[in-house]
Design a protein around this motif. Structure first.
Motif, mmCIF file in Angstrom:
data_model
loop_
_atom_site.group_PDB
_atom_site.id
_atom_site.type_symbol
_atom_site.label_atom_id
_atom_site.label_comp_id
_atom_site.label_asym_id
_atom_site.label_seq_id
_atom_site.Cartn_x
_atom_site.Cartn_y
_atom_site.Cartn_z
ATOM 1 N N ILE A 1 -29.784 28.793 -36.702
ATOM 2 C CA ILE A 1 -30.470 29.725 -35.797
ATOM 3 C C ILE A 1 -29.453 30.620 -35.094
ATOM 4 O O ILE A 1 -29.659 31.831 -34.952
ATOM 5 N N ARG A 2 -28.340 30.037 -34.673
ATOM 6 C CA ARG A 2 -27.305 30.821 -33.993
ATOM 7 C C ARG A 2 -26.704 31.873 -34.937
ATOM 8 O O ARG A 2 -26.510 33.038 -34.552
ATOM 9 N N ARG A 3 -26.440 31.487 -36.177
ATOM 10 C CA ARG A 3 -25.872 32.429 -37.153
ATOM 11 C C ARG A 3 -26.857 33.536 -37.481
ATOM 12 O O ARG A 3 -26.476 34.691 -37.700
ATOM 13 N N PHE A 4 -28.139 33.189 -37.508
ATOM 14 C CA PHE A 4 -29.165 34.193 -37.776
ATOM 15 C C PHE A 4 -29.265 35.173 -36.613
ATOM 16 O O PHE A 4 -29.343 36.386 -36.807
ATOM 17 N N LYS A 5 -29.245 34.643 -35.385
ATOM 18 C CA LYS A 5 -29.288 35.517 -34.206
ATOM 19 C C LYS A 5 -28.080 36.450 -34.177
ATOM 20 O O LYS A 5 -28.191 37.613 -33.788
ATOM 21 N N ASP A 6 -26.920 35.922 -34.575
ATOM 22 C CA ASP A 6 -25.690 36.722 -34.583
ATOM 23 C C ASP A 6 -25.603 37.633 -35.797
ATOM 24 O O ASP A 6 -24.621 38.369 -35.956
ATOM 25 N N GLN A 7 -26.595 37.541 -36.704
ATOM 26 C CA GLN A 7 -26.662 38.323 -37.940
ATOM 27 C C GLN A 7 -25.502 38.024 -38.876
ATOM 28 O O GLN A 7 -25.093 38.861 -39.684
ATOM 29 N N THR A 8 -24.972 36.786 -38.772
ATOM 30 C CA THR A 8 -23.979 36.331 -39.752
ATOM 31 C C THR A 8 -24.664 36.085 -41.082
ATOM 32 O O THR A 8 -24.064 36.262 -42.147
#
Length: 480
Positions: free
Chosen positions: A282-289
């Motif tokens: 979820i964090r990587r998705f929010k950061d658009q990684t």
């Protein structure tokens, strides 16, 4: 026009609301906040995305004092929703100094015990882990002023209703109780009659539940075509952030594996993935990684991620509520969104029921052709080139370009660059395990699904996992 200033809030709360950019309340907020501020029990029938967290958060924080122990309790069906609620309440309570602690399974319970020693005033918890703390006496409910049941129908579907009854039975009488639910099955009505005092009903109409700034399409495809159609759509749309919804955990894993095999940046989230890994995705998705998150319906409830431009229902959702929750991940904060639903020929009737209940007709879209995919890829390449030019990121290449232009014309040079940069459609073979089509079951009303937690078709569905304890004192299945 009603504004938040009309509610007669304390200066601290008014400042918090102003800092959050709120001016005009949503329909559920405008109706709920005055009732809750007056101390009455209330039932709010509303979907996710209508602003219900603020609807109960404002009166909850208004009634709580800084020194007084745990005075507020919010019970949520999933870990993600508990975390989201805690984040929202912490924003609302920041100026007043009211802190909310999320409590959920999958996180080290000793870490939570240490956090509890810092004396938060509100707990946002999943039922199983909350009972673990009650049994350990690390959380005491004797000072609770207000309890909120968020997404009560979902907790019923996940098998938490007995836990809810036990928790409510442990809270002293005289508390205020707010219950929010998208639907009102008989078991939830019975719960309200038993534990609430003459609750006032606030109901957001179905036409207000559907999101108007989302363009909704469907594609009629056979099961074996789905994956190729998905990648074609991804190539044509070139979404900034996209969520792909699958019906089962196995489906999610296979779609993620297939996307990675074809060169897409994707990861999955479902109930068998450890909580730390889910948080990381979820964090990587929010950061658009990563650009694509593939998920079961667990991600449709509670996740608030800005910037999601596209939602792809790889498998049609099992009921209208799930559809509304899924597509509600895009088109947020006044922005436009796109939602595509893949439907097999045998599921068309199921699609019509979703349209009937949500009062929104989806537009049929043709399966894209190979030429359309190529054209879409070319457009994406041109957009990337224009961004590089606009941002001035090409200065070091100008001399080489000028040298090449001495030997060839600009059109030939640019067309060669486009050919080199344009992604060719990847046809790497990907085989998915077939998923049986949904059986048609006509609902009696908005969200009129069966109270039985098992799907009528006999499928295993990971929304029906019960426990969220992850290290608790009882041995239960994992929830999503």
């Amino acid at each position: 026009m009603t504004t938040f200033a009309d509610f007669g809030l304390s200066k601290e709360l008014e400042k918090s609301v102003l800092n959050m950019g709120f001016e005009e309340p949503t329909p559920i907020q405008a109706q709920s906040i005055p009732i809750a501020l007056n101390g009455r029990d209330m039932i709010g029938q509303a979907q996710t995305g209508t602003g219900k967290t603020t609807a109960f958060g404002v009166p909850l924080i208004e009634k709580i004092t800084v020194d007084g122990g745990i005075q507020g309790l919010v019970i949520a069906p999933t870990r993600e929703l508990a975390v989201q609620v805690a984040e929202e309440l912490n924003r609302i309570g920041q100026v007043k100094g009211i802190r909310t602690l999320p409590i959920y399974g999958g996180q080290d319970i000793n870490r939570q015990i240490r956090s509890l020693k810092k004396k938060p005033q509100i707990i946002a918890a999943t039922p199983g882990r909350l009972i673990d703390h009650i049994d350990r006496r690390t959380i005491r409910l004797n000072q609770i002023k207000m309890v909120v049941l968020d997404e009560a129908d979902e907790m019923l579907n996940m098998g938490f209703i007995e836990d809810i009854e036990r928790i409510l039975g442990d809270i002293p009488e005289g508390r205020q109780t707010l219950l929010f639910s998208a639907t009102m099955p008989k078991r939830i009505q019975s719960l309200a009659e038993r534990f609430m005092v003459e609750p006032e009903l606030v109901k957001v109409k179905a036409k207000e539940m559907t999101v108007t700034n989302i363009e909704q399409y469907y594609l009629e495809v056979h099961e074996k075509q789905k994956f190729d159609v998905l990648t074609s759509m991804l190539d044509i749309d070139s979404p900034d952030l996209a969520i792909v919804f699958g019906r089962t955990k196995k489906r999610v894993d296979e779609v993620v594996e297939g996307l990675i095999k074809r060169g897409y940046s994707a990861e999955g989230i479902h109930g068998d993935i450890p909580q730390a890994k889910r948080d990381q995705v979820i964090r990587r998705f929010k950061d658009q990684t990563i650009e694509i998150m593939v998920a079961t319906d667990v991600a449709a409830r509670g996740l608030d991620i800005s910037g999601v431009t596209h939602v792809y229902n790889f498998d049609i959702p099992q009921d209208p509520e799930s559809y509304v929750h899924r597509i509600g991940r895009t088109g947020r904060a006044g922005k436009k969104g796109l939602a595509y639903t893949f439907v097999t020929p045998r599921e068309i009737d199921h699609l019509r029921i979703i349209e009937q209940v949500t009062k929104k007709k989806m537009t049929k879209k043709k399966v894209p052709t190979f030429k359309e995919v190529i054209a879409g890829n070319q457009e994406a390449t041109i957009s990337k080139l224009m961004r590089v030019i606009e941002n001035g990121e090409n200065a070091e290449y100008k001399r080489a370009a000028e040298s090449m232009l001495e030997d060839m014309d600009s059109v030939s040079l640019l067309s060669a660059a486009l050919k080199l940069l344009t992604k060719e459609p990847d046809v790497t073979p990907v085989t998915l395990t077939a998923v049986a089509p949904l059986r048609n079951k006509k609902p009696k009303s908005f969200g009129g699904r069966s109270n039985n937690s098992r799907d009528r078709s006999g499928r295993s569905n990971d929304r029906n996992r019960r426990s969220d304890r992850g290290g608790g004192s009882r041995n239960r299945k994992k929830n999503q």
